[in-house]
Enzyme design. Structure first.
Site, mmCIF file in Angstrom:
data_model
loop_
_atom_site.group_PDB
_atom_site.id
_atom_site.type_symbol
_atom_site.label_atom_id
_atom_site.label_comp_id
_atom_site.label_asym_id
_atom_site.label_seq_id
_atom_site.Cartn_x
_atom_site.Cartn_y
_atom_site.Cartn_z
ATOM 1 N NE ARG A 11 -3.518 -0.342 2.505
ATOM 2 C CZ ARG A 11 -4.550 -0.829 1.820
ATOM 3 N NH1 ARG A 11 -5.117 -0.061 0.891
ATOM 4 N NH2 ARG A 11 -4.996 -2.047 2.027
ATOM 5 C CD GLU A 34 -3.119 -6.909 -1.616
ATOM 6 O OE1 GLU A 34 -3.674 -5.797 -1.738
ATOM 7 O OE2 GLU A 34 -3.610 -7.843 -0.964
ATOM 8 C CE LYS A 123 -7.874 -8.524 2.687
ATOM 9 N NZ LYS A 123 -7.823 -7.358 1.778
ATOM 10 N N GLY A 173 1.098 -6.341 5.360
ATOM 11 C CA GLY A 173 1.210 -4.977 4.879
ATOM 12 C C GLY A 173 2.342 -4.243 5.556
#
Length: 202
Positions: A11, A34, A123, A173
């Site tokens: 992110r 991702e 998820k 993350g």
């Protein structure tokens, strides 16, 4: 391709850093990557990563909320669609496009809806609210072969407890990447995560 079930959630990744970060993760042994769509210029970044390393890693997007976004990801060669929610249209469309689908779920109802629509894996988000005990309870009724990922508030120190609950893998993350981190910091975090994963999952 290495089969460690760690999904790197990048992110805030900027396009100019995409190649270096991708290489560091793959070299450490993380091959599911991702870029959330609320990052800067995400489609440009993802396409760059796919062109560079699409044969060495499963690269795609997170925070995917619409079928239009799925179409755009398909057009640039992305292999993976990750969402925070269980949107039936997004899951079905992703499956129809031949991409891996990882929808966000939390309840038995969402789990079974996602499975029926062709989700690749579930998820569980936010995982820290569900906890290993919650996953264990859901695993008792889910098909034994369904892949499960703990995402949100879970880091390498938690791997062992989630493993005991039957989890398949994790989405990482801020434990793995922050936009202001140096490549060396990302490399250290990736290697630590892989070491912890291998220690627990063997």
């Amino acid at each position: 391709m290495n089969q460690r079930e760690i999904i790197a959630i990048l992110r805030g990744l900027r396009s100019e850093n995409a190649i270096a970060v991708t290489d560091v993760l793959i070299n450490a042994g993380i091959t599911k990557i991702e870029v959330p769509l609320n990052s800067p210029d995400p489609f440009v970044t993802i396409e760059k990563m796919v062109n560079h390393a699409g044969d060495a890693a499963q690269i795609g997007a997170g925070t995917v909320l619409t079928i239009a976004e799925v179409d755009r990801l398909s057009d640039i060669g992305a292999a993976m669609v990750v969402s925070p929610n269980c949107d039936q249209d997004v899951i079905a469309h992703t499956a129809a496009k031949g991409m891996a689908s990882y929808p966000g779920v939390f309840t038995a109802t969402e789990c079974f809806a996602a499975i029926q629509l062709g989700a690749t894996g579930l998820k569980f988000f936010p995982a820290f609210k569900l906890g290993p005990d919650g996953l264990s309870a859901l695993k008792a009724v889910l098909p034994a072969d369904v892949a499960t990922y703990a995402v949100g508030g879970v880091g390498p120190d938690d791997f062992a407890n989630w493993y005991k609950a039957g989890v398949t893998g994790f989405g990482l993350g801020s434990n793995l990447f922050k936009p202001d981190w140096s490549i060396d910091q990302i490399e250290t975090a990736a290697q630590s995560a892989v070491t912890a994963f291998d220690r627990v999952f063997g």
